[in-house]
Design a protein around this motif. Structure first.
Motif, PDB file in Angstrom:
ATOM      1  N   ASN A 331      -0.613  -4.647   0.118  1.00 27.35           N
ATOM      2  CA  ASN A 331      -0.164  -4.233   1.305  1.00 27.35           C
ATOM      3  C   ASN A 331      -0.642  -2.583   1.603  1.00 27.35           C
ATOM      4  O   ASN A 331      -0.179  -1.845   0.724  1.00 27.35           O
ATOM      5  CB  ASN A 331       1.151  -4.272   1.535  1.00 27.35           C
ATOM      6  N   GLN A 332      -1.712  -2.586   2.321  1.00 31.15           N
ATOM      7  CA  GLN A 332      -2.213  -1.212   2.546  1.00 31.15           C
ATOM      8  C   GLN A 332      -1.840  -0.233   3.648  1.00 31.15           C
ATOM      9  O   GLN A 332      -1.867  -0.861   4.746  1.00 31.15           O
ATOM     10  CB  GLN A 332      -3.883  -1.139   2.331  1.00 31.15           C
ATOM     11  N   LEU A 333      -1.327   0.916   3.344  1.00 26.46           N
ATOM     12  CA  LEU A 333      -0.928   1.857   4.409  1.00 26.46           C
ATOM     13  C   LEU A 333      -1.971   1.786   5.742  1.00 26.46           C
ATOM     14  O   LEU A 333      -1.442   1.753   6.862  1.00 26.46           O
ATOM     15  CB  LEU A 333      -0.721   3.183   4.116  1.00 26.46           C
ATOM     16  N   ASP A 334      -3.048   1.904   5.582  1.00 24.68           N
ATOM     17  CA  ASP A 334      -3.932   1.858   6.530  1.00 24.68           C
ATOM     18  C   ASP A 334      -4.265   0.609   7.462  1.00 24.68           C
ATOM     19  O   ASP A 334      -4.564   0.648   8.380  1.00 24.68           O
ATOM     20  CB  ASP A 334      -5.420   2.785   6.197  1.00 24.68           C
ATOM     21  N   LEU A 335      -3.789  -0.444   6.546  1.00 25.33           N
ATOM     22  CA  LEU A 335      -4.133  -1.615   7.320  1.00 25.33           C
ATOM     23  C   LEU A 335      -2.871  -2.298   7.917  1.00 25.33           C
ATOM     24  O   LEU A 335      -2.869  -3.550   8.353  1.00 25.33           O
ATOM     25  CB  LEU A 335      -4.642  -2.772   6.355  1.00 25.33           C
ATOM     26  N   GLY A 336      -1.593  -1.718   7.823  1.00 20.40           N
ATOM     27  CA  GLY A 336      -0.572  -2.258   8.219  1.00 20.40           C
ATOM     28  C   GLY A 336       0.097  -3.214   6.938  1.00 20.40           C
ATOM     29  O   GLY A 336      -0.466  -3.417   6.219  1.00 20.40           O
ATOM     30  N   ARG A 337       1.214  -3.532   7.154  1.00 20.76           N
ATOM     31  CA  ARG A 337       1.816  -4.508   6.075  1.00 20.76           C
ATOM     32  C   ARG A 337       2.886  -5.504   6.738  1.00 20.76           C
ATOM     33  O   ARG A 337       3.230  -5.121   7.801  1.00 20.76           O
ATOM     34  CB  ARG A 337       2.398  -3.520   5.028  1.00 20.76           C
ATOM     35  N   LYS A 338       2.980  -6.503   5.882  1.00 24.06           N
ATOM     36  CA  LYS A 338       3.890  -7.456   6.596  1.00 24.06           C
ATOM     37  C   LYS A 338       5.007  -7.798   5.044  1.00 24.06           C
ATOM     38  O   LYS A 338       4.531  -8.296   4.081  1.00 24.06           O
ATOM     39  CB  LYS A 338       3.175  -8.677   6.832  1.00 24.06           C
ATOM     40  N   PRO A 339       6.241  -7.639   5.541  1.00 23.55           N
ATOM     41  CA  PRO A 339       7.427  -8.105   4.331  1.00 23.55           C
ATOM     42  C   PRO A 339       7.092  -9.618   3.771  1.00 23.55           C
ATOM     43  O   PRO A 339       7.128 -10.335   4.884  1.00 23.55           O
ATOM     44  CB  PRO A 339       8.602  -7.737   4.938  1.00 23.55           C
ATOM     45  N   GLY A 340       7.214  -9.769   2.682  1.00 19.30           N
ATOM     46  CA  GLY A 340       7.089 -11.229   2.363  1.00 19.30           C
ATOM     47  C   GLY A 340       5.552 -11.567   2.035  1.00 19.30           C
ATOM     48  O   GLY A 340       5.303 -12.476   1.429  1.00 19.30           O
ATOM     49  N   SER A 341       4.585 -10.532   2.462  1.00 19.41           N
ATOM     50  CA  SER A 341       3.073 -10.885   2.193  1.00 19.41           C
ATOM     51  C   SER A 341       2.404  -9.944   1.130  1.00 19.41           C
ATOM     52  O   SER A 341       3.257  -8.881   0.748  1.00 19.41           O
ATOM     53  CB  SER A 341       2.225 -10.476   3.472  1.00 19.41           C
ATOM     54  N   VAL A 342       1.601 -10.631   0.354  1.00 21.09           N
ATOM     55  CA  VAL A 342       1.011  -9.776  -0.597  1.00 21.09           C
ATOM     56  C   VAL A 342      -0.267  -8.691  -0.229  1.00 21.09           C
ATOM     57  O   VAL A 342      -0.924  -8.206  -0.818  1.00 21.09           O
ATOM     58  CB  VAL A 342       0.489 -10.548  -1.983  1.00 21.09           C
ATOM     59  N   GLY A 343      -0.345  -8.747   1.099  1.00 15.55           N
ATOM     60  CA  GLY A 343      -1.367  -7.843   1.667  1.00 15.55           C
ATOM     61  C   GLY A 343      -2.704  -8.489   1.973  1.00 15.55           C
ATOM     62  O   GLY A 343      -2.908  -9.567   2.094  1.00 15.55           O
ATOM     63  N   LYS A 344      -3.741  -7.703   2.011  1.00 16.87           N
ATOM     64  CA  LYS A 344      -4.950  -8.067   2.175  1.00 16.87           C
ATOM     65  C   LYS A 344      -5.872  -7.752   1.018  1.00 16.87           C
ATOM     66  O   LYS A 344      -5.514  -7.146   0.123  1.00 16.87           O
ATOM     67  CB  LYS A 344      -5.433  -7.137   3.414  1.00 16.87           C
ATOM     68  N   PRO A 345      -6.973  -8.318   0.644  1.00 11.27           N
ATOM     69  CA  PRO A 345      -7.878  -7.977  -0.276  1.00 11.27           C
ATOM     70  C   PRO A 345      -8.127  -6.518  -0.508  1.00 11.27           C
ATOM     71  O   PRO A 345      -8.333  -5.777   0.569  1.00 11.27           O
ATOM     72  CB  PRO A 345      -9.218  -8.751  -0.132  1.00 11.27           C
ATOM     73  N   VAL A 346      -8.103  -6.013  -1.694  1.00  8.83           N
ATOM     74  CA  VAL A 346      -8.472  -4.497  -2.080  1.00  8.83           C
ATOM     75  C   VAL A 346     -10.031  -4.223  -1.854  1.00  8.83           C
ATOM     76  O   VAL A 346     -10.695  -5.139  -1.776  1.00  8.83           O
ATOM     77  CB  VAL A 346      -7.841  -4.071  -3.449  1.00  8.83           C
ATOM     78  N   TRP A 347     -10.376  -3.091  -2.041  1.00  8.52           N
ATOM     79  CA  TRP A 347     -11.799  -2.647  -1.853  1.00  8.52           C
ATOM     80  C   TRP A 347     -12.654  -3.189  -2.832  1.00  8.52           C
ATOM     81  O   TRP A 347     -12.270  -3.469  -4.028  1.00  8.52           O
ATOM     82  CB  TRP A 347     -11.833  -1.340  -2.088  1.00  8.52           C
ATOM     83  N   GLY A 348     -13.977  -4.178  -2.231  1.00  8.14           N
ATOM     84  CA  GLY A 348     -14.631  -4.592  -3.074  1.00  8.14           C
ATOM     85  C   GLY A 348     -14.465  -5.980  -3.755  1.00  8.14           C
ATOM     86  O   GLY A 348     -14.949  -6.734  -4.597  1.00  8.14           O
TER      87      GLY A 348
END
Length: 515
Positions: A331-348
């Motif tokens: 979960n990345q500060l600049d892409l927003g976040r969702k509780p319960g989610s593991v976020g979005k792919p990291v760079w690269g």
């Protein structure tokens, strides 16, 4: 050319007098840590350690850990970090499997006699030539007569060393992870994959040179090693070390050192949330905390929300695995976040959800999470069959079932593997089953994970005894505890007349009650 030890070397060059590590009353600056690591490297080279050799390390969260870790890397060797909870047979297996040439082991404590366990394991591993006991003070002689110490290795060595110029794709760390065979496998992680992961982790938690990081997650675990130790060394931040989690000690250090960055596994957040003593200034602790991170297992949404409300801080949850150096999504500060989610792919890093034929499934549908990128391991050490199964067409197959929502956030929903994650540590049931099956009274056993509010999952062994045999739950637990790492033994035993079986004789664990 690239060497992961550049993290500590560059910070020593830029910020020599800045505090690198705090442990109790001891504070060591970057120049001191780098100089000590150089002495370790000089000592290892004098002992005949060559680039590409493997050197094992068992150590609690003490300044010795980074000193030895970076010293091994500087010599061009690869670090094999071992859990401090391993017993002698497990240590012998890891030393032999990794082909380690040398082994550093902290003496431990009365409750955790690591040094004795380590030496007993070392004596069973013929390929491992040198054993170094790490004593509380460098000048102390070893607690086991006739064995070398870290202090004796460093004694008289120069604090200057010309770091071996390793290749970016050379192995830097062999991290052991449970696998489908039940025997731990060594994932080979490169200098490049670990450095890139440290850099992006520092960015994810907005770590900078002014930050103070509390490291209570065990440094032998890839989460603490990359996201905290290597990231902090890269940024030149201050790290406060705590060998064992307990809520009171954590709150004391958070307050005493004005900690700004904290990372933990869900059981730690649960423990902090349920600690109610009013001896600390929680408002001040909250004011200092800038960011928190969670990984290792799914953080219950209610724990996340209650902790954030109490401490006015964001907990960023991510997903990773040893084979991914470790961070895959976050979960990345600049892409927003969702509780319960593991976020979005990291760079690269590319991530997708696929079916059994590796075809991408539609948004919202379950499938296996696979990924590719700079973070992916070279492979499992000397495990061509496991590599063929896990690394296919350039993608690492995680064995985790996940879904992606319409906003591109990933959610882990299940595991195709039977792995139990207890307090953020992976436990493979077969490894536990193989130990319990050695007991004369046991006919059959199935080890499962059951939901546990504090640990995420707890370990239960469902046991069928041989005809005419009896043993108590307490005695079988105690017997198993003596033979396997402390985080792996079952806390519950359920005696059963029979285990549910398929037509082919496979135990159907999904049909075993979790109540």
């Amino acid at each position: 050319m690239l060497n992961l030890s550049t993290c500590i070397q560059e910070s020593a060059r830029k910020y020599p007098t800045r505090t690198a590590y705090v442990f109790g009353e001891t504070e060591l600056n970057y120049a001191q840590i780098n100089g000590a690591a150089n002495q370790v490297a000089n000592g290892l080279v004098a002992k005949g350690i060559k680039p590409g050799d493997k050197v094992a390390l068992s150590c609690l969260n003490l300044p010795y850990f980074p000193i030895i870790y970076y010293g091994i890397l500087k010599a061009g060797a690869a670090v094999v970090p071992l859990s401090v909870l391993l017993k002698k047979d497990e240590i012998a297996y890891h030393l032999a499997d990794s082909e380690a040439k040398a082994y550093f082991c902290f003496i431990g404590t009365e409750d955790l006699p690591m040094g004795k366990m380590g030496y007993d394991g070392f004596q069973q591993a013929n390929s491992c030539k040198d054993f170094f006991m790490v004593m509380p003070k460098p000048e102390m002689p070893s607690s086991i007569e006739g064995t070398q110490t870290l202090g004796s290795l460093m004694n008289g060595q120069s604090p200057l060393f010309d770091t071996v110029q390793t290749g970016a794709e050379d192995t830097a760390v062999v991290i052991y992870t449970s696998g489908t065979t039940g025997k731990p496998k060594g994932a080979e992680l490169t200098h490049n994959s670990l450095l890139q992961n440290a850099i992006l982790s520092a960015d994810l938690v907005t770590m900078n040179t002014d930050d103070t990081v509390l490291i209570v997650l065990p440094l032998f675990h890839i989460f603490a090693m990359t996201v905290l130790m290597n990231s902090a060394a890269y940024r030149g931040a201050k790290s406060v070390l705590l060998p064992k989690f307990d809520a009171e000690s954590v709150f004391f250090l958070l307050q005493e050192h004005k900690v700004t960055v904290f990372a933990g596994v869900p059981s730690m957040y649960w423990g902090l949330l349920h600690y109610t003593d009013d001896k600390f200034d929680y408002a001040q602790i909250a004011a200092n905390l800038k960011i928190c991170a969670s990984g290792g297992a799914a953080l219950p949404v209610n724990v996340l929300e209650e902790f954030e409300a109490r401490f006015k801080v964001n907990i960023l949850e991510g997903y990773g695995m040893s084979e991914g150096s470790p961070v895959v999504t976050f979960n990345q500060l600049d892409l927003g976040r969702k509780p319960g989610s593991v976020g979005k792919p990291v760079w690269g890093v590319d991530v997708k959800i696929v079916d059994a034929e590796d075809n991408e499934v539609p948004v919202g549908e379950k499938g296996e999470l696979i990924y590719r990128g700079h973070n992916v391991m070279k492979g499992y050490l000397n495990r061509p069959e496991a590599n063929a199964e896990t690394l296919k067409n350039g993608w690492l197959h995680s064995g985790d079932v996940a879904v992606k929502d319409s906003d591109g956030f990933f959610f882990i929903v299940d595991r195709t593997k039977e792995m139990i994650i207890r307090g953020g540590l992976n436990v493979y049931p077969r490894e536990v089953e193989e130990v319990i099956m050695q007991h004369d009274a046991v006919s059959m056993v199935a080890v499962i994970g059951i939901p546990n509010e504090r640990r995420g999952e707890e370990i239960r062994a469902c046991v069928v005894l041989k005809p005419g045999q009896t043993i108590s739950e307490e005695d079988l637990i105690a017997w198993t505890k003596e033979r396997i790492a402390a985080y792996k033994y079952p806390r519950q035993i359920r005696f059963m007349d029979a285990l549910p079986m398929s037509a082919t004789g496979k135990i159907l664990k999904k049909e075993i009650s979790r109540d």
